[in-house]
Design a protein around this motif. Sequence first.
Motif, mmCIF file in Angstrom:
data_model
loop_
_atom_site.group_PDB
_atom_site.id
_atom_site.type_symbol
_atom_site.label_atom_id
_atom_site.label_comp_id
_atom_site.label_asym_id
_atom_site.label_seq_id
_atom_site.Cartn_x
_atom_site.Cartn_y
_atom_site.Cartn_z
ATOM 1 N N PHE A 96 72.263 10.621 -19.900
ATOM 2 C CA PHE A 96 71.702 11.662 -20.224
ATOM 3 C C PHE A 96 71.345 11.509 -21.665
ATOM 4 C CE2 PHE A 96 74.438 12.395 -16.731
ATOM 5 C CZ PHE A 96 73.566 12.844 -15.659
ATOM 6 N N GLY A 97 70.840 10.447 -22.088
ATOM 7 C CA GLY A 97 70.471 10.446 -23.524
ATOM 8 C C GLY A 97 71.547 10.418 -24.448
ATOM 9 N N VAL A 98 73.082 10.411 -23.935
ATOM 10 C CA VAL A 98 74.003 10.707 -24.982
ATOM 11 C C VAL A 98 74.472 9.407 -25.506
ATOM 12 C CG1 VAL A 98 76.430 11.107 -25.153
ATOM 13 C CG2 VAL A 98 74.779 12.701 -23.882
ATOM 14 N N LYS A 99 74.725 9.242 -26.956
ATOM 15 C CA LYS A 99 74.912 7.867 -27.482
ATOM 16 C C LYS A 99 76.590 7.913 -27.582
ATOM 17 C CE LYS A 99 70.651 6.675 -27.890
ATOM 18 N NZ LYS A 99 70.065 5.543 -27.045
ATOM 19 N N LYS A 100 77.098 6.768 -28.246
ATOM 20 C CA LYS A 100 78.493 6.759 -28.511
ATOM 21 C C LYS A 100 78.660 7.437 -29.955
ATOM 22 C CE LYS A 100 80.168 2.498 -26.050
ATOM 23 N NZ LYS A 100 80.664 1.214 -26.405
ATOM 24 N N PHE A 101 79.925 8.055 -30.066
ATOM 25 C CA PHE A 101 80.432 8.566 -31.363
ATOM 26 C C PHE A 101 79.526 9.606 -31.745
ATOM 27 C CE2 PHE A 101 80.841 3.619 -31.520
ATOM 28 C CZ PHE A 101 82.047 3.729 -30.937
ATOM 29 N N SER A 102 79.049 10.581 -30.773
ATOM 30 C CA SER A 102 78.428 11.586 -31.018
ATOM 31 C C SER A 102 78.946 12.997 -30.709
ATOM 32 C CB SER A 102 76.990 11.792 -30.413
ATOM 33 O OG SER A 102 77.214 11.579 -28.660
ATOM 34 N N GLN A 103 80.123 12.989 -30.638
ATOM 35 C CA GLN A 103 81.106 14.038 -30.186
ATOM 36 C C GLN A 103 82.796 13.646 -30.828
ATOM 37 O OE1 GLN A 103 80.766 16.657 -26.609
ATOM 38 N NE2 GLN A 103 82.761 15.825 -26.014
ATOM 39 N N PRO A 104 83.175 14.655 -31.300
ATOM 40 C CA PRO A 104 84.515 14.561 -31.632
ATOM 41 C C PRO A 104 85.550 14.362 -30.573
ATOM 42 C CG PRO A 104 84.035 16.802 -32.103
ATOM 43 C CD PRO A 104 82.787 16.202 -31.669
ATOM 44 N N MET A 105 86.482 13.600 -30.907
ATOM 45 C CA MET A 105 87.750 13.471 -29.960
ATOM 46 C C MET A 105 88.295 14.849 -29.944
ATOM 47 S SD MET A 105 90.706 10.660 -29.456
ATOM 48 C CE MET A 105 91.824 11.947 -30.531
#
Length: 773
Positions: free
Chosen positions: A78-87
């Motif tokens: 869905f267009g999401v890239k790696k490392f685009s959200q905090p753990m």
Amino acid sequence: MYISNDASRARQREAQLARDNRAEIARAINQEQVTRRELLRWGIFTASGMLAMKNGLSPFATSAYAAVPTGAPRTPLFGVKKFSQPMHRLHLLNPVPMTRTSEGHAAFPAQLAERPAKRLSYHTDFSADPTNRQFINPRTYRGPIEGRPPGEIFAHQRWDEYFPKVGYIMRLGQITQTGSGYFHDNFPVQQPNSVWSYGAGRTGECTLPPFLIKGRYGEPIITRVYNDLPVNRAENNGFGRNETQLHFHNAHNGAESDGAANVHHFPGTFYDYRWSTTLARRDKINTQATDRRASGPDDSTGLVNVPGDFRELQGSMWAHDHRFFFTAENVYKGNLGAINYYSGPDRGNEELSDGVNLRLPSGKLLGWGNIDFDVNLIFSDCVCDASGQLFFDIFDTDGMVGDVPLVNFGYAPFFEVLPRKYRFRILNACMSRFLKLALADAKGNPVPIKFIANDGNLVVTPLTLTSLPVQGMAERYDIIVDFSGFRIGDKIRVVNQILHDDGRGPKEELSLATAIKGLSKDPVVGPMLEFRVVGAVESVDVPGVIHRATDPDVSRVPPKLTEQIPIVTPVRTRLVEFGRSGEGDSRGPDGCIPDCGEYVNFPWTIRINGESSHSMNANRISLLIPKAGEVEHWTYKNGGGGWDHPIHLHFEEGVTISRTGLKLAATEAFQRKDVWRLGENGSVTFQVQFGEFGGAYVNHCHNTIHEDFAMLARIQLLTGVAGTPQTAVTPTPNPTPDGVIFTAPEILPEGAPKGWQDSQPMQAAQLEDTVKP
């Protein structure tokens, strides 16, 4: 196994159709609309239990459009890239104090309006008066309110000695939409029955990431788990069984609280687990609790001494569902959490210097159990369907590997760190995927790692590595990483170097340079987590407090962490072989009730001491331990065939002695473990000594697909306290919605030492007369 996103539309449709067909089969089996025997007769399963190599069904069958395997469709991102959200950090649960009633029960605080926890199950009260509504399941109006079986056999062992001081109330239920942290904020919201997870209290939200419990030696715990799942088995979005038993992997608890003694319970019921925080060898070593190293933190900064051997203190553990034959589906669905045990040496306070505390990275705002710089990392993989819903693809009995990398159930997140030392507790929670993790800087150079614990057991001396050993499912590695040499703004990535083609085992160990680039044919190869060095972070121990890069780092990595446990001459040796050495013979739809139907053929088998092979039957004892304190040497052997197996022993740890096939790594040589990777044709030998509690336990492959296809064996410990049923062979509980039925187990001659009956107050042959349904 996964086809490229660039494959033709025809191949994409073909792969999706085959997956849909597999999903229908899994759904039919789960809801008992069809038996595996019928599938075999129809040619959908082969005689060995494998999915037939048919186009339109198997991902490994030749495609109709090319001379390549059909494959499986990739998860849409869905267009999401790696490392685009905090753990997200794990959800820390807070205990409540328990008090003792005049009847000897353990009472929760009055405002919670909870029944007290009792030594005997509420099933005992139900059995005495099955018409009493206060003891009947309030959702179904049939069967007992507590799933723990009735009577002394499943009473909490050593109740007064390990009386619960604190308690937890959890509910297992459908995921709630207001929770955050599962997969990614820009992924579609999971439907309630796509994920089943734990919530705090009777009404807490069931969310991901999973829970975290902080326990300490000297403080026994009661954990009440309510099963709030749908009553209708069909309400599961295609996979997952609505029955549960929570296994505390791998604490020293009585069989009634191990969560794997064939004691699953049903929607509407609860189960009281008493986690004793017992230190191993408490009946043999340091029995007067005079050794300060054998201890737990008190409510301030002091110690509470406990009996036992400080060399066997545990730290990083976890808990997960262990419903026989549905473990993979339920754990994959979210039925798991982490448990950190704290002790005198491993205090969780890096500032205290008392001659016992190791001062490992953690924090210092709390007296014990600081987690500001002590971080649980749960690595796993998953698959989603075209709409983004969690999907379970049981494509054969080899295993299941996903194509989405997750850390704490978030898609390839980032985590902010200060330029200082951190401790990371790494759990491989994949179903069938092995991992080999390394840290790489921005130039691709390896970052040094200090290895300090294996499966929750401190190693004798810290080991400096450039990459971690291959990590099997359920193995835990504790490491320390020093970020002080990096500048603010630097990024360090955690990279997986293991390539999988399928669930049989690792295909290839890749170089760090190759793995960093990633591989399209196995999307979980490559970076899974990114550390970002920053100047300030907010405390999780005391919210509102800000830690800064300029703060001094007072943590230590001492040159010695514990002492070596010596290898001694054993009382006996045993050989346990895991593989496909013959037809399985588990019985009935649940594989455990001896008179409920035909034998079920399962592909995975276990063979004891070279005798006949068999698959899991909870009513069969494969290994009998006749006496507490006897030292045995066990060898786990891979029966071959190209598979790899991570084998888990419940209740006790073993000191690893030697290997064949794989090199004995320094991280495990003469160290304590509870999961051992065997390699394709290898074996491992370890020393083990059972004690403290008795009852029925298991050992099994922790590739949970292998486990669910019956690669388990029951262990019977005759090691309970004198005068209790646990000093003898215990009958087998067989749960039903209407209550538990007991049956007398069979005992394999090869698994029972000669003369074991001579000292037993009750022999297996007598069970038919002494145990009533």
